[in-house]
Write a protein that holds these residues in place. Sequence first.
Motif, PDB file in Angstrom:
ATOM      1  N   ALA A   1      44.267 105.734 175.313  1.00 54.57           N
ATOM      2  CA  ALA A   1      45.517 105.002 175.107  1.00 54.57           C
ATOM      3  C   ALA A   1      45.253 103.577 174.629  1.00 54.57           C
ATOM      4  O   ALA A   1      45.931 103.085 173.715  1.00 54.57           O
ATOM      5  CB  ALA A   1      46.338 104.991 176.403  1.00 54.57           C
ATOM      6  N   ILE A   2      44.272 102.917 175.213  1.00 56.19           N
ATOM      7  CA  ILE A   2      43.931 101.559 174.778  1.00 56.19           C
ATOM      8  C   ILE A   2      43.451 101.583 173.330  1.00 56.19           C
ATOM      9  O   ILE A   2      43.833 100.732 172.521  1.00 56.19           O
ATOM     10  CB  ILE A   2      42.882 100.922 175.709  1.00 56.19           C
ATOM     11  N   ALA A   3      42.627 102.558 172.982  1.00 59.85           N
ATOM     12  CA  ALA A   3      42.145 102.671 171.598  1.00 59.85           C
ATOM     13  C   ALA A   3      43.307 102.893 170.632  1.00 59.85           C
ATOM     14  O   ALA A   3      43.319 102.353 169.525  1.00 59.85           O
ATOM     15  CB  ALA A   3      41.127 103.797 171.482  1.00 59.85           C
ATOM     16  N   MET A   4      44.274 103.678 171.040  1.00 61.71           N
ATOM     17  CA  MET A   4      45.429 103.943 170.176  1.00 61.71           C
ATOM     18  C   MET A   4      46.331 102.722 170.023  1.00 61.71           C
ATOM     19  O   MET A   4      46.860 102.466 168.950  1.00 61.71           O
ATOM     20  CB  MET A   4      46.250 105.111 170.720  1.00 61.71           C
ATOM     21  N   LEU A   5      46.521 101.971 171.112  1.00 70.23           N
ATOM     22  CA  LEU A   5      47.406 100.813 171.076  1.00 70.23           C
ATOM     23  C   LEU A   5      46.756  99.588 170.446  1.00 70.23           C
ATOM     24  O   LEU A   5      47.449  98.663 170.042  1.00 70.23           O
ATOM     25  CB  LEU A   5      47.858 100.452 172.496  1.00 70.23           C
ATOM     26  N   SER A   6      45.451  99.571 170.410  1.00 72.72           N
ATOM     27  CA  SER A   6      44.603  98.450 170.010  1.00 72.72           C
ATOM     28  C   SER A   6      44.456  97.516 171.211  1.00 72.72           C
ATOM     29  O   SER A   6      45.301  97.520 172.115  1.00 72.72           O
ATOM     30  CB  SER A   6      45.110  97.688 168.785  1.00 72.72           C
ATOM     31  N   PRO A   7      43.418  96.718 171.228  1.00 69.00           N
ATOM     32  CA  PRO A   7      43.228  95.811 172.359  1.00 69.00           C
ATOM     33  C   PRO A   7      44.176  94.619 172.325  1.00 69.00           C
ATOM     34  O   PRO A   7      44.133  93.774 173.204  1.00 69.00           O
ATOM     35  CB  PRO A   7      41.774  95.378 172.206  1.00 69.00           C
TER      36      PRO A   7
ATOM     37  N   LEU B   1      38.352  90.389 171.146  1.00 70.69           N
ATOM     38  CA  LEU B   1      37.391  90.074 170.090  1.00 70.69           C
ATOM     39  C   LEU B   1      37.670  90.867 168.820  1.00 70.69           C
ATOM     40  O   LEU B   1      37.409  90.377 167.719  1.00 70.69           O
ATOM     41  CB  LEU B   1      35.960  90.295 170.578  1.00 70.69           C
ATOM     42  N   ASP B   2      38.211  92.080 168.957  1.00 67.13           N
ATOM     43  CA  ASP B   2      38.611  92.833 167.755  1.00 67.13           C
ATOM     44  C   ASP B   2      39.644  92.052 166.949  1.00 67.13           C
ATOM     45  O   ASP B   2      39.576  91.997 165.719  1.00 67.13           O
ATOM     46  CB  ASP B   2      39.196  94.196 168.131  1.00 67.13           C
ATOM     47  N   ALA B   3      40.603  91.406 167.634  1.00 65.65           N
ATOM     48  CA  ALA B   3      41.608  90.599 166.937  1.00 65.65           C
ATOM     49  C   ALA B   3      40.968  89.357 166.330  1.00 65.65           C
ATOM     50  O   ALA B   3      41.278  88.982 165.191  1.00 65.65           O
ATOM     51  CB  ALA B   3      42.731  90.207 167.893  1.00 65.65           C
ATOM     52  N   ALA B   4      40.061  88.720 167.061  1.00 61.44           N
ATOM     53  CA  ALA B   4      39.392  87.526 166.537  1.00 61.44           C
ATOM     54  C   ALA B   4      38.587  87.852 165.283  1.00 61.44           C
ATOM     55  O   ALA B   4      38.481  87.020 164.379  1.00 61.44           O
ATOM     56  CB  ALA B   4      38.484  86.921 167.601  1.00 61.44           C
ATOM     57  N   LEU B   5      38.053  89.064 165.227  1.00 60.71           N
ATOM     58  CA  LEU B   5      37.290  89.514 164.059  1.00 60.71           C
ATOM     59  C   LEU B   5      38.185  90.172 163.007  1.00 60.71           C
ATOM     60  O   LEU B   5      37.697  90.614 161.971  1.00 60.71           O
ATOM     61  CB  LEU B   5      36.198  90.499 164.483  1.00 60.71           C
ATOM     62  N   ASP B   6      39.483  90.231 163.293  1.00 58.02           N
ATOM     63  CA  ASP B   6      40.490  90.826 162.409  1.00 58.02           C
ATOM     64  C   ASP B   6      40.204  92.294 162.093  1.00 58.02           C
ATOM     65  O   ASP B   6      40.382  92.738 160.953  1.00 58.02           O
ATOM     66  CB  ASP B   6      40.631  90.011 161.118  1.00 58.02           C
ATOM     67  N   ILE B   7      39.764  93.027 163.105  1.00 57.14           N
ATOM     68  CA  ILE B   7      39.529  94.459 162.912  1.00 57.14           C
ATOM     69  C   ILE B   7      40.404  95.321 163.819  1.00 57.14           C
ATOM     70  O   ILE B   7      40.323  96.545 163.773  1.00 57.14           O
ATOM     71  CB  ILE B   7      38.036  94.835 163.122  1.00 57.14           C
ATOM     72  N   HIS B   8      41.262  94.702 164.627  1.00 57.58           N
ATOM     73  CA  HIS B   8      42.031  95.462 165.607  1.00 57.58           C
ATOM     74  C   HIS B   8      43.086  96.368 164.992  1.00 57.58           C
ATOM     75  O   HIS B   8      43.430  97.387 165.566  1.00 57.58           O
ATOM     76  CB  HIS B   8      42.658  94.540 166.653  1.00 57.58           C
ATOM     77  N   ASP B   9      43.602  96.049 163.832  1.00 57.11           N
ATOM     78  CA  ASP B   9      44.619  96.890 163.206  1.00 57.11           C
ATOM     79  C   ASP B   9      44.015  97.995 162.351  1.00 57.11           C
ATOM     80  O   ASP B   9      44.710  98.915 161.946  1.00 57.11           O
ATOM     81  CB  ASP B   9      45.552  96.037 162.332  1.00 57.11           C
ATOM     82  N   ALA B  10      42.722  97.903 162.076  1.00 58.62           N
ATOM     83  CA  ALA B  10      42.082  98.876 161.182  1.00 58.62           C
ATOM     84  C   ALA B  10      41.943 100.247 161.814  1.00 58.62           C
ATOM     85  O   ALA B  10      41.848 101.250 161.114  1.00 58.62           O
ATOM     86  CB  ALA B  10      40.708  98.365 160.750  1.00 58.62           C
ATOM     87  N   TRP B  11      41.934 100.290 163.149  1.00 60.05           N
ATOM     88  CA  TRP B  11      41.659 101.592 163.762  1.00 60.05           C
ATOM     89  C   TRP B  11      42.480 101.860 165.007  1.00 60.05           C
ATOM     90  O   TRP B  11      42.025 102.520 165.926  1.00 60.05           O
ATOM     91  CB  TRP B  11      40.190 101.753 164.040  1.00 60.05           C
TER      92      TRP B  11
END
Length: 166
Positions: A112-118, A123-133
């Motif tokens: 569920a966390i993986a589906m919703l994004s963190p 850190l995924d958001a800080a690296l701008d990769i959270h929306d990619a997956w």
Amino acid sequence: MNLAMLILRVGIGFTFAAHGYGKIFQGGRIAGTAGWFDSMGMRPGKVHAWMAALTEIGAGLLLALGLLTPLAGAAMVGVMVVAAWTVHRNNGFMIVREGWEYTFVLALVAVAIAMLSPMEWSLDAALDIHDAWDGYVGLAIAGGGGVLAGVAQLALFYRPTNLSNN
């Protein structure tokens, strides 16, 4: 939503990491964990004790940080598939009977966390990769990848000696 996800990620992530820490530093330590793994049919026990401990620590910390979140979720699901099958499956669902409830809940939350994004506080958001997956990609990576990893590990390494008990 960001605070709720942070609380969830940190709580679940540190809980998972604590299980790995315990395998290395508490109770019977790695030697005891290795013996337990051997006794349940995960051979060689020492290799799997280290793999489980380090995966639990690594995946738990990654989830808590919100870094490579779907991969952390996949690692958690894989470990929980193996645990559910080797330790808990013959005991029914409820954890009070040593069933697979806890492994299921941890895997479900990781997916569920993986589906919703963190979310944004990660850190995924800080690296701008959270929306990619997130969404279905997160589901495929964490859920599908985790189940495949767990099943592959069981197929390759699960060798119980007493098949009537496993």
